[in-house]
Design an enzyme around this catalytic site. Structure first.
Site, PDB file in Angstrom:
ATOM      1  N   LYS A 114       0.941  -1.181   0.123  1.00 26.19           N
ATOM      2  CA  LYS A 114       0.131  -0.001   0.170  1.00 26.19           C
ATOM      3  C   LYS A 114       0.840   1.286  -0.056  1.00 26.19           C
ATOM      4  O   LYS A 114       1.996   1.407   0.416  1.00 26.19           O
ATOM      5  CB  LYS A 114      -0.905   0.082   1.163  1.00 26.19           C
ATOM      6  CG  LYS A 114      -1.994  -1.007   1.286  1.00 26.19           C
ATOM      7  CD  LYS A 114      -2.897  -0.928   2.637  1.00 26.19           C
ATOM      8  CE  LYS A 114      -3.911  -1.853   2.276  1.00 26.19           C
ATOM      9  NZ  LYS A 114      -5.034  -1.651   3.611  1.00 26.19           N
ATOM     10  N   HIS A 123       0.496   7.779   7.453  1.00 25.15           N
ATOM     11  CA  HIS A 123       1.597   7.078   7.900  1.00 25.15           C
ATOM     12  C   HIS A 123       2.834   7.935   8.619  1.00 25.15           C
ATOM     13  O   HIS A 123       3.305   7.659   9.149  1.00 25.15           O
ATOM     14  CB  HIS A 123       2.284   5.812   6.928  1.00 25.15           C
ATOM     15  CG  HIS A 123       1.341   4.824   6.491  1.00 25.15           C
ATOM     16  ND1 HIS A 123       1.106   4.598   5.262  1.00 25.15           N
ATOM     17  CD2 HIS A 123       0.769   4.184   7.162  1.00 25.15           C
ATOM     18  CE1 HIS A 123       0.441   3.541   5.003  1.00 25.15           C
ATOM     19  NE2 HIS A 123       0.182   3.150   6.242  1.00 25.15           N
ATOM     20  N   HIS A 163       1.146   6.891   2.626  1.00 20.45           N
ATOM     21  CA  HIS A 163       0.471   7.985   2.562  1.00 20.45           C
ATOM     22  C   HIS A 163       0.970   9.016   4.022  1.00 20.45           C
ATOM     23  O   HIS A 163       1.441   8.411   4.810  1.00 20.45           O
ATOM     24  CB  HIS A 163      -1.107   7.746   2.229  1.00 20.45           C
ATOM     25  CG  HIS A 163      -1.739   7.180   3.590  1.00 20.45           C
ATOM     26  ND1 HIS A 163      -1.894   7.576   4.499  1.00 20.45           N
ATOM     27  CD2 HIS A 163      -2.405   5.830   3.213  1.00 20.45           C
ATOM     28  CE1 HIS A 163      -2.385   6.579   5.226  1.00 20.45           C
ATOM     29  NE2 HIS A 163      -2.833   5.761   4.638  1.00 20.45           N
TER      30      HIS A 163
END
Length: 569
Positions: A129, A135, A132
């Site tokens: 993933k 995080h 982004h």
């Protein structure tokens, strides 16, 4: 001289009551938020119960009986049950600057954590993933907490508990099996994997049978199916290449990258221990721990009905492993507030693993608020997120545009330090529990309460010293620092060691970010009101040494936040 200690002795002698210790009094002495209320204040209501008197009466007793034989006070006053102390400015300046002089470049550092072990788990992105902006918050908070604990002498271990296991991987494996040939993973692999994840997740929401197939696939992954294992490793390798680019950009490192998968062979021991404790129950084929007796109404699932585990099981295995491996005094989990129930459950179940009281008491969830887009909450499942790499590059470009006409040799390096520092500071400037709407234009501004403003003030201090060709020395006449602006700067400098300790105790880096803003403002006011380079040599040296102290303190404060200071701006 420790002012709090000296004031506590004065109060203790004034009240003349041996049932109250000097240490008890000392812990209640505080620094007023408003400067007009003195340098220190003692809230007399703290002693009302013991002395059986009103706070105002206690304050007046102190005022009538206080004996300042060392002459450290310029004034005292009673205000609504508070006893306010005004320190002699001469004593205050001398004490603060001599304390700084003892450490100089290491100002604020201590060995208070000597012999104690701290584990900080942070970042922990999900494999396959995008990394982004959601995080980024955990990464920045965790990295700052590591630096704070390390600065205070604790033996600190940084752990990146990668999300590299669970049903999400089964979904990706299923997606790859079904339509993987439609995607070229040799270019922008994370973007492609995200597209696949969003697509398969939508299918799962529409068709329960596909979701069940994904769950069955995860069981195969746990059981060591070769096809599933190979795909899982491929997704992990591609992800780490992307994650490491971000970590290198923001200068974050880890001591351990053991993610969820590391504990796949350690979970059975957890299940066995819980089984032996008599707390493990069966519910609809699953194995659970009932936590009603600990005030938690939702049971903790340890094993699903199909025999597969969940992240709670892996977290329990991690706690057991970390207690044995690191013998931690504290184990901090820097994870979003939406996971608060999960950690309450896991910490509650940990009591049945046979851990020591030290380990159980050391478990702490360091939660933080959501970061939102202007239009609302981010979601990888829906493809609604901001990639950190894009944010960082945009911040660097914005700073580069601001400084393009300045006489700076390495503009790219300056733009990188200031741009990344701006994003980091914006994440840490408010209390971590506060929800945040990220605005890159505000974050990269050189004006206001921003990272670039603090960096610029630090660079200004350096420029002033360079202009004076000044080499710091300790032969300073501090009596020259008598004006209000200078004294306000000195007061701010004196607070730094205590601010670091408070930030550590509360797991709150924003204490430091708010502090460096306050010090930068105080110095800007001092700089605007005083001519640093002047004809009076003693006065010039005193003001230059004060400038040096501000530069060091701001630099150290920014370092604790994970922010570098460029040489020019």
């Amino acid at each position: 001289m420790n002012f709090k200690e000296e004031l506590a002795k004065l109060i203790w002698n004034a009240i003349n009551n041996e049932s109250i210790s000097i240490e008890t009094i000392k812990q209640f002495i505080e620094v007023p938020k408003e400067k007009q209320n003195g340098d220190f204040a003692f809230p007399c209501f703290r002693l009302a119960k013991e002395l059986k008197k009103s706070p105002i009466d206690i304050a007046n007793i102190i005022k009538d009986n206080i004996k300042d034989e060392k002459q450290i006070l310029s004034k005292v006053e009673v205000v609504n049950g508070f006893f306010n102390f005004y320190i002699s400015q001469k004593e205050l300046v001398k004490e603060a600057m001599e304390k700084f002089d003892l450490q100089k470049e290491d100002y604020g550092k201590s060995n208070m954590g000597n012999g104690k072990n701290i584990v900080v788990e942070f970042s922990s992105p999900n494999i396959a993933k995008p990394f982004h902006i959601g995080h980024l918050k955990t990464t920045i908070i965790g990295n700052s907490l590591y630096k704070i604990y390390d600065y205070l002498g604790f033996n600190t271990t940084r752990i990146n508990h990668l999300g590299d296991y669970g049903t999400q991987f089964a979904k990706l494996i299923e997606a790859y099996k079904r339509f993987g040939n439609e995607y070229d993973l040799t270019e922008n692999p994370i973007d492609k994997l995200t597209q696949m994840y969003v697509r398969i997740n939508a299918m799962c929401e529409e068709d329960e049978e596909i979701l069940e197939e994904c769950r069955a696939t995860f069981k195969k992954l746990e059981d060591g199916d070769e096809y599933c294992q190979n795909l899982w490793q491929k997704f992990k390798d591609l992800s780490m290449q992307e994650f490491n680019k971000i970590y290198e950009l923001i200068n974050v490192e880890f001591d351990s990258m053991n993610g969820e998968s590391f504990y796949s062979d350690k979970m059975q021991e957890v299940i066995d221990i819980l089984e032996a404790s008599g707390k493990l129950q069966e519910s609809r084929g699953a194995k659970i721990i009932d936590l009603e007796d600990q005030g938690i109404s939702t049971p903790c699932i340890i094993q699903k009905a199909n025999g597969s585990t969940i992240y709670a099981t892996r977290d329990l295995a991690a706690i057991l492993y970390r207690a044995r491996t690191y013998d931690f005094d504290k184990c901090l989990y820097v994870v979003g507030g939406e996971q608060s129930l999960h950690f309450k459950q896991v910490f509650a179940v940990s009591k049945y693993l046979g851990l020591s009281e030290k380990h159980l008491n050391g478990l702490e969830h360091v939660s933080y608020g959501l970061i939102k887009l202007p239009e609302g909450k981010m979601s990888t499942r829906k493809g609604n997120f901001i990639k950190v790499e894009d944010i960082l590059n945009e911040a660097i470009e914005k700073v580069l545009e601001i400084i393009k006409d300045k006489d700076i040799n390495d503009k790219e390096d300056v733009a990188k330090k200031v741009g990344i520092g701006a994003v980091i500071f914006d994440d840490l400037k408010d209390t971590r529990s506060k929800e945040q709407v990220f605005d890159i234009s505000v974050a990269t501004s050189f004006n206001g309460e921003t990272g670039p403003y603090v960096q610029y003030t630090t660079v200004r201090c350096n420029s002033v010293m360079e202009k004076a060709n000044y080499t710091p020395n300790s032969n300073i006449n501090y009596d020259k620092l008598t004006d209000e602006a200078s004294i306000n700067v000195v007061k701010e400098i004196s607070r730094f060691p205590e601010v670091i300790v408070s930030a550590m105790k509360k797991s709150e880096p924003s204490f430091i970010s708010r502090y460096v803003i306050s010090l930068a403002k105080a110095y800007s006011n001092f700089y605007n009101q005083n001519k640093v380079i002047c004809d009076d040599k003693e006065l010039q040296d005193a003001r230059l040494y004060l400038t040096y102290a501000v530069k060091v303190t701001l630099t150290n404060g920014l370092k604790l936040l994970g922010i570098e200071v460029p040489s020019k701006m």
